[in-house]
Design a protein around this motif. Sequence first.
Motif, PDB file in Angstrom:
ATOM      1  N   GLY A  41       0.807  -1.203   0.000  1.00 23.11           N
ATOM      2  CA  GLY A  41       0.000   0.000   0.000  1.00 23.11           C
ATOM      3  C   GLY A  41       0.840   1.252   0.000  1.00 23.11           C
ATOM      4  N   GLY A  42       0.299   2.312  -0.587  1.00 24.29           N
ATOM      5  CA  GLY A  42       1.008   3.584  -0.668  1.00 24.29           C
ATOM      6  C   GLY A  42       0.582   4.539   0.417  1.00 24.29           C
ATOM      7  N   GLU A  43       0.493   5.829   0.077  1.00 29.35           N
ATOM      8  CA  GLU A  43       0.179   6.876   1.043  1.00 29.35           C
ATOM      9  C   GLU A  43      -1.308   7.179   1.108  1.00 29.35           C
ATOM     10  N   THR A  44      -2.093   6.455   0.315  1.00 32.07           N
ATOM     11  CA  THR A  44      -3.546   6.590   0.368  1.00 32.07           C
ATOM     12  C   THR A  44      -4.166   5.259  -0.020  1.00 32.07           C
ATOM     13  N   ALA A  45      -5.350   4.986   0.473  1.00 33.79           N
ATOM     14  CA  ALA A  45      -6.029   3.736   0.130  1.00 33.79           C
ATOM     15  C   ALA A  45      -6.393   3.756  -1.358  1.00 33.79           C
ATOM     16  N   GLN A  46      -6.259   2.622  -2.003  1.00 33.03           N
ATOM     17  CA  GLN A  46      -6.572   2.535  -3.427  1.00 33.03           C
ATOM     18  C   GLN A  46      -7.343   1.246  -3.716  1.00 33.03           C
ATOM     19  N   ALA A  47      -8.357   1.372  -4.555  1.00 27.19           N
ATOM     20  CA  ALA A  47      -9.126   0.203  -4.998  1.00 27.19           C
ATOM     21  C   ALA A  47      -8.389  -0.471  -6.150  1.00 27.19           C
ATOM     22  N   VAL A  48      -8.208  -1.772  -6.067  1.00 32.55           N
ATOM     23  CA  VAL A  48      -7.542  -2.550  -7.108  1.00 32.55           C
ATOM     24  C   VAL A  48      -8.575  -3.460  -7.762  1.00 32.55           C
ATOM     25  N   SER A  49      -8.855  -3.202  -9.038  1.00 34.89           N
ATOM     26  CA  SER A  49      -9.875  -3.995  -9.731  1.00 34.89           C
ATOM     27  C   SER A  49      -9.384  -5.402 -10.019  1.00 34.89           C
ATOM     28  N   ASN A  50      -8.080  -5.534 -10.265  1.00 34.20           N
ATOM     29  CA  ASN A  50      -7.561  -6.849 -10.622  1.00 34.20           C
ATOM     30  C   ASN A  50      -6.043  -6.837 -10.584  1.00 34.20           C
ATOM     31  N   ILE A  51      -5.484  -8.028 -10.553  1.00 32.84           N
ATOM     32  CA  ILE A  51      -4.057  -8.232 -10.772  1.00 32.84           C
ATOM     33  C   ILE A  51      -3.933  -9.113 -12.008  1.00 32.84           C
ATOM     34  N   HIS A  52      -3.115  -8.699 -12.959  1.00 33.38           N
ATOM     35  CA  HIS A  52      -2.930  -9.464 -14.187  1.00 33.38           C
ATOM     36  C   HIS A  52      -1.474  -9.899 -14.305  1.00 33.38           C
ATOM     37  N   LEU A  53      -1.273 -11.160 -14.672  1.00 32.27           N
ATOM     38  CA  LEU A  53       0.053 -11.677 -14.987  1.00 32.27           C
ATOM     39  C   LEU A  53       0.103 -12.004 -16.468  1.00 32.27           C
ATOM     40  N   PHE A  54       1.201 -11.618 -17.121  1.00 37.70           N
ATOM     41  CA  PHE A  54       1.397 -11.906 -18.540  1.00 37.70           C
ATOM     42  C   PHE A  54       2.775 -12.521 -18.733  1.00 37.70           C
TER      43      PHE A  54
END
Length: 262
Positions: A41-54
Motif C-alpha cells: 500500500g502507498g500513502e492513500t487507500a486505493q481500490a484494485v480492480s484486478n491483478i494481471h500476470l502476462f
Amino acid sequence: MSLFRKSLASLGIGAAKVDTVLQRDVLIPGEALPVSIHVHGGETAQAVSNIHLFLCCRYEEEVASSRGDSQHRTEKVSQTCTLATWSLPEAFTIEVGEERLFDAELALPFNTPITIGDAKVWLETHLDIPLAFDPKDKDILTVRPDPLMDGVFTALEQAGLRIRQVECEAADGFELPFVQEFEFVPVSGPFHGRWRELEVVAYRDSDGLQLWFEVDRRLNGLSGMLSGFLGRGELKRQCHVPATTCPQQAGEMILDYLDQAT
C-alpha cells in the motif's frame, strides 16, 4: 491532504506497488510456474480492480516495407507474444501501508522459448487501479530445455556441433505464432567437413517432439534457410520423437536420423 495524496497516487506518486517473486529460478516448458505477488500500500487507500500476470516473449516477423518506390521489400519487425495469462478473481482495496500477498500459478506452454541467444522471456505483473497509474513489475525468466530437447542438444554437442545462433521466427500452422530456430555448426566429429551448418526447428506437444532439419553443405551457405521454408510451409526432413522416449534415446535417434538422411 487526502485529496492531494489521491491525486498524486493517480499519477503514480506515493501509490501502491507490486512485486512478484518467482518460486523457481530455472523453468522448463510444460511445467508450472508458481509465483507470490506482493502488493504494498502507498500513502492513500486505493481500490484494485484486478491483478494481471502476462508471460511474454519476443519473436521476429517479416513484413512488407514501402519506401516510396515500386520495389517490394521486407524487413524484420520485433513482435511480442503473450504465452500465458492469469488474473485475480476478485477486486480488493489496499490500505495505507498495508501489505497483501497473493499466490498464483502459470502453466508454461510446451513451446515457451529456451532463453539462449537472443531469446528473451519475461513475466509482467499489472495492478489494475481505475482512473490511476497502473503499477507494474517485470521479471526476466530463465527457461531451459525440457528433457527431450535436452537429450537432443546433448547428443548434437557430443557429435561436435555447437549452437551459433537462436531465433524465434514467425510461422503459421502452429499453436503459437512463431517457432524457435536453432543454428548449429560442426566444429569436430562425424559431421565436420560434411556440413557447413545445420538448422533445426523444434515443436513440442503432449505427443512428443517434432523436429525439422535443413543442412547446408555449401561453402558460402545461406542465412536463415528455415525462415524461408517456414513462410511457404515447405519444411522437410522431419523427425518425431515420442513423449515416452528417454532423453538419451532421443539424442541417439536424432543422430541416426541425420546420419542416414544426409
